[in-house]
Design an enzyme around this catalytic site. Structure first.
Site, short mmCIF file in Angstrom:
data_model
loop_
_atom_site.label_atom_id
_atom_site.label_comp_id
_atom_site.label_asym_id
_atom_site.label_seq_id
_atom_site.Cartn_x
_atom_site.Cartn_y
_atom_site.Cartn_z
N HIS A 167 0.85 -1.19 0.00
CA HIS A 167 0.00 0.00 0.00
C HIS A 167 0.89 1.24 0.00
O HIS A 167 1.95 1.25 0.61
CB HIS A 167 -0.90 0.02 1.25
CG HIS A 167 -2.07 0.93 1.09
ND1 HIS A 167 -1.99 2.28 1.34
CD2 HIS A 167 -3.34 0.69 0.68
CE1 HIS A 167 -3.16 2.83 1.11
NE2 HIS A 167 -4.01 1.90 0.70
N ASP A 177 -7.96 -5.14 -0.41
CA ASP A 177 -8.41 -6.00 -1.52
C ASP A 177 -8.05 -7.47 -1.32
O ASP A 177 -8.48 -8.31 -2.12
CB ASP A 177 -7.79 -5.50 -2.83
CG ASP A 177 -8.35 -4.14 -3.21
OD1 ASP A 177 -7.56 -3.22 -3.48
OD2 ASP A 177 -9.59 -3.99 -3.18
#
Ligand code: SDX
Length: 428
Positions: free
Chosen positions: A307, A364
């Site tokens: 991320h 996700d």
């Protein structure tokens, strides 16, 4: 503590103001940098560059903190509802009972879309990816609501535009799915709550009653809360920059959907399931794929990992991982790829490559496993992300308009040819 930074360049000293946010974040304000020093900055991917001040969402990537208008994602996911969180991010405060009831009522009465939308929908082949379909259909709303084209209309009219998109996206998303399946469309039922209405339009048929499993609608509601906003991510920044030209809300949201589609962003939830399926089909050897992910010569990446901001656990991933166990258990679903996902996570989190780079599961990584258990097809996963993120995009667009942010127009450093004379074609 100084409230300015000094830049020493070619013997001159420049003082640049430092601003501080409500959570102690500090930023150098370079709005006068070029006019005073002739310099600009460059920061590919904006990894160190803030585009705006905002009061909607706070992230602390090092501590794995996510709050919306000051409320932690853990509390909101546990105690609130998607519609209530949508109200919170858009209008700034948790609604009173009366305000929530009015908001829900307004949304319920705008879920229908113009019959002519069907003609546009039917123009898409069944193989069309639903993200492309909903991006187009959202943009087409400008044709049916021409007043929405002007973002400078009264706040009541702008709010009407906001209510319509929150209300209609579930209908457009479900119809994109029905178009893909070449099944008859199911119209919204105003007696159902937001998630139940969507599920019925997705899986129901016009000719029969459809029972929405409360476990499924509750799980979907929590997933939508977990996706509601995430400060200046790629798609929110897209919505802002499109809206900064005074393009309409619907055009800005359509662009945000397109940005979210990419596998490095919201499209990762579909890519994660495809990756886990490939690992399963290849015998389930997760260490082989960890090696591939670390190999710079191999384009393979561990989808759902890493991320830009979180260098610690994505708090949403932690909540979704637990929800995956709860939902699959409640539905009696035993999905072997959940075990592969957990094994992959376990191996990666002990691997120095991932530890050194702060690569953890993101929002996700596990979400697709729940969507699958809810019966949602893989290429609709990113549409689910868009449904959840819509209130955040609206809130970011609204804030950008209310702050009067200027049109977004970055500078560049030119690296092409210097001045040269035109060469006639017979001399080239
Ligand atoms: C979302 O911004 C948001 O808030 C987004 C989001 C939201 O709610 O809006 O949180 C939603 O988009 C989540 C991210 C979903 N994408 C994926 O899961 C795709 C896989 N992840 C990556 O591609 C990557 O981690 C990004 C895109 C998420 C972040 O990329 P960055 O910040 O540009 O980091 P990078 O690509 O420069 O990687 C830094 C290092 C590199 O190695 P070195 O060059 O230092 O040796 O980490 C490596 C990368 O190769 N790396 C990975 C990796 N992610 C980063 N290596 C293997 N597998 C990965 N998944």
């Amino acid at each position: 503590m100084s409230n300015f930074a000094e830049l020493n360049y070619e013997g001159k000293l420049y003082q640049l103001p430092v601003i501080e946010g409500s959570e102690g974040e500090k930023a150098i304000d370079i709005s006068k940098l070029r006019s005073t020093s002739g310099l600009i900055t460059i920061d590919k991917g904006f990894k160190n560059t803030g585009s705006t001040e905002s009061a909607i969402t706070f992230l602390d990537g090092e501590k794995g903190v996510l709050r919306h208008r000051g409320y932690s994602i853990e509390e909101l996911a546990d105690k609130s509802s998607f519609i209530e969180v949508a109200y919170l991010v858009i209008y700034g405060e948790l609604p009173t009972e009366e305000q929530l009831k009015d908001f829900q009522l307004e949304i319920t009465h705008h879920t229908l879309v113009h019959e002519d939308v069907k003609a546009i929908l039917e123009g898409f082949p069944s193989k069309a990816h639903p993200m492309g379909v909903i991006s187009s259909l959202v943009s087409s709303l400008t044709a049916f609501y021409p007043k929405s084209l002007d973002p400078n209309r009264s706040s009541e009219e702008v709010n009407g535009t906001i209510i319509r998109i929150i209300a209609k996206l579930p209908t457009l998303a479900a119809w994109a799915f029905k178009n893909r399946m070449r099944q008859p469309l199911v119209y919204p039922n105003n007696n159902l709550d937001y998630c139940s209405n969507f599920l019925r339009m997705m899986f129901g048929l016009p000719t029969e009653d459809y029972h929405v499993d409360p476990v499924v609608s509750k799980a979907l509601d929590k997933l939508l809360i977990l996706h509601v906003d995430h400060e200046q991510n790629c798609s929110a920044s897209t919505v802002r920059i499109v809206g900064s030209s005074h393009a309409s809300l619907y055009a800005s949201i359509s662009a945000g959907i397109a940005a979210l589609w990419g596998p490095l962003h919201g499209g990762a939830n579909q890519a994660v399931i495809e990756m886990l399926e490939a690992i399963k089909a290849d015998g389930g050897d997760v260490s082989k794929y960890i090696t591939k992910a670390k190999d710079k010569s191999d384009p393979f990446r561990l989808m759902g990992f890493g991320h830009r901001v979180y260098k610690n656990f994505d708090p949403r991933a932690r909540i979704i991982k637990k929800a995956a166990d709860d939902v699959l258990g409640a539905l009696g679903v035993n999905d072997p790829i959940l075990d592969i996902a957990k094994e992959l996570e376990g191996v990666a989190l002990k691997d120095q490559y991932f530890i050194d780079r702060g690569l953890y599961p993101n929002v996700d990584f596990y979400s697709g496993i729940i969507y699958r258990a809810l019966g949602i097809p893989t290429d609709m996963f990113t549409v689910m992300f868009a449904l959840g993120r819509l209130p955040g995009w609206v809130a970011q667009w609204k804030e950008m308009r209310e702050y009067g942010d200027p049109i977004g127009r970055p500078r560049q450093v030119y690296t092409g040819h210097n001045d040269r004379p035109y060469v006639p074609i017979n001399e080239r």
